[in-house]
Design an enzyme around this catalytic site. Structure first.
Site, mmCIF file in Angstrom:
data_model
loop_
_atom_site.group_PDB
_atom_site.id
_atom_site.type_symbol
_atom_site.label_atom_id
_atom_site.label_comp_id
_atom_site.label_asym_id
_atom_site.label_seq_id
_atom_site.Cartn_x
_atom_site.Cartn_y
_atom_site.Cartn_z
ATOM 1 N N ASP A 1 0.842 -1.202 0.000
ATOM 2 C CA ASP A 1 0.000 0.000 0.000
ATOM 3 C C ASP A 1 0.878 1.253 0.000
ATOM 4 O O ASP A 1 0.668 2.175 -0.796
ATOM 5 C CB ASP A 1 -0.910 -0.020 1.245
ATOM 6 C CG ASP A 1 -1.628 1.302 1.451
ATOM 7 O OD1 ASP A 1 -2.520 1.607 0.646
ATOM 8 O OD2 ASP A 1 -1.288 2.028 2.399
ATOM 9 N N LYS B 1 1.551 4.505 -2.912
ATOM 10 C CA LYS B 1 1.521 5.934 -2.589
ATOM 11 C C LYS B 1 2.855 6.603 -2.911
ATOM 12 O O LYS B 1 2.900 7.727 -3.417
ATOM 13 C CB LYS B 1 1.176 6.110 -1.108
ATOM 14 C CG LYS B 1 -0.267 5.707 -0.799
ATOM 15 C CD LYS B 1 -0.502 5.585 0.694
ATOM 16 C CE LYS B 1 -1.915 5.119 1.001
ATOM 17 N NZ LYS B 1 -2.056 4.722 2.415
#
Lengths: 339, 339
Positions: B219, B223
């Site tokens: 994750d 980003k």
């Protein structure tokens, strides 16, 4: 369009923004399409100069640093005339601060705004005393009155609340607004006494010979007042802000905080409760788990409590030649984005 | 002008921004002069609805929450047609993310931008895969492509770097980009084992049943890729980002860090060195004096290293219904300021 910049006051900040603009000229053009000339400089020591096609800034910097009067493009116009008659589109008001009357900066600001020219200032006077009136005047003339440089210049809090945090209602601001006292508290935690740490801070240039403004919390109080009025529309005066400094903090207080997993910080705060806004400055023991507790040394930080996001904290440097110059630049670019 | 808003995808975020807009309607009008109607909603479960004068949003929310199809203002237009033919001025693309192809969101974005309508998205697909092309298309049509909601939505980092930090060159970004793992590391420091803390995180809803995306750093890697490309123009792909999670951290590692006055954090970083940009995700021991070390629990933080200000850190919440809704709102207000 090409921005035609005027600078009032060619001291530390005026020279700082000039140097940054020179250094970054190509970068700003390439990245933001920002093109400019500095066409006017007005300084009560060095004199007033004007060239509608752009001044020779390296020459002006050289003369100012040598303490000499300007020799090129000198005009016998006073400040009012140079603001009005020049082809400037934006004025940077960087003269000395008078927190009692706001003058002479406030006259410069008014003249420029009435002439339809944007104003950017790092001067606490017009911001603390006349922000609502100046903002209204700017809005009426469809121009900008920008003041990022007036509060913790190296940490862009005004533009943060007006831009990226827009849409959030802010109910509380708590911050470390004075780098000098934060440095002192950091060192005291390592075991130094208040008196010894003050001596070091003075030697390093963090604290003035008369440290009252910092250690009694007066500097933080001025900033809290501006934040309360500008970010939260409080309409308060400096005298309304309760204020206590760090002079009473003893080694045993530092120990007490440590034992409770806390740390002393000089906190400026503004809070809205039941529609009423109160502001204060004073030392507080902050839980080590809070972002403000980790802010060590001569830096600044603010936590905004908001309706949509809860707490958002920003940490960065305070004021200084380059930092305040940056604040002027970021306001120039904001004007550019809107033009 | 009155903004005519269209929403693609009426799931958590679509409902979140609708609720915020309803709640804040009067506030937004009074404070920012921001007036709007939500005129179109397109959802592949609930159906497509359109009313040029404004939809009945409370009714749509009621139906969606009950899992029922929309019943008012239903149109048989497909997504392409509703984007093109409606009187919308801005589209919020909030459909599900496909990080492999970007579809179908990317088609929505393209159609809207080509029709001269602003696009705001919280969808990582178009942002991670096609940002430069979409930005170019938007610039060409003199409209905006806004993506604050794609990265740590509750902490406005994209708008921070493009607005308040404009003028600074950013050479490094280091951040805590995943709240779940930061919560886990915080609890492990209090003495819990990795396995126990994972169980609690799952019970609290911070971690998924399959926690791989969080604990292996994937994750955070997504980003980091978006930040590298958007803030620093890196032009890198997800596969270019070296990635290590927190699964290998043992109690003895936590102890080692403590003894050195440090603390483990899962850090995503992007760095420019000699013109080359590299990005990575991995656990690091951070000095307790650094602002990132004080960031505890399920929150996010980023430190930007800049030429003019040194380090500036922002700390705030990650993504969630309200937080991502806020990111959409802040982009709407940015479009409004420029209009």
């Amino acid at each position: 369009m090409k921005h035609k910049i005027g600078i009032l006051g060619f001291g530390t900040v005026g020279q700082g923004i000039s140097e940054i603009l020179l250094d970054k000229k190509e970068y700003l053009k390439k990245k933001y399409g920002f093109k400019f000339d500095i066409v006017a400089v007005a300084d009560f020591i060095f004199g007033n100069v004007y060239n509608p096609k752009g001044l020779n800034i390296p020459q002006l910097l050289k003369e100012a640093k040598a303490g000499k009067k300007f020799t090129q493009d000198v005009v016998d116009w006073d400040n009012k005339k140079i603001i009005q008659k020049s082809n400037t589109t934006v004025w940077c008001e960087l003269t000395y601060t008078d927190l009692n009357t706001g003058g002479p900066a406030i006259d410069h600001v008014k003249t420029a705004l009435k002439s339809g020219k944007h104003v950017i200032t790092s001067n606490k006077g017009p911001a603390a005393l006349f922000y609502p009136e100046m903002k209204k005047l700017a809005d009426k003339n469809n121009i900008k009155f920008m003041i990022e440089g007036t509060v913790v210049a190296g940490t862009p809090v005004i533009n943060l609340t007006e831009g990226p945090l827009a849409g959030c209602e802010i109910s509380k601001i708590r911050g470390i607004l004075n780098g000098t006292t934060n440095y002192m508290l950091t060192e005291m935690e390592k075991g130094m006494s208040y008196e010894d740490v003050l001596k070091v801070a003075q030697e390093k240039g963090y604290a003035e010979a008369d440290p009252t403004g910092d250690v009694e919390g007066y500097d933080a109080r001025g900033k809290v007042t501006i934040l309360a009025n500008i970010v939260m529309g409080a309409g308060i005066k400096i005298a309304d802000v309760a204020c206590k400094g760090i002079t009473g903090i003893k080694p045993k207080d530092i120990e007490t905080a440590k034992k409770q997993n806390k740390r002393w910080k000089l906190i400026g705060s503004v809070e809205k409760k039941a529609g009423k806004i109160t502001a204060s400055v004073g030392p507080e023991m902050i839980d080590l788990g809070h972002p403000l507790a980790g802010v060590m040394g001569a830096i600044n930080a603010l936590t905004f409590t908001t309706d949509l996001l809860g707490d958002v904290t920003i940490v960065g440097p305070g004021a200084g030649k380059i930092e305040t110059g940056f604040a002027i630049l970021t306001d120039l670019l904001a004007i550019h984005r809107n033009s």
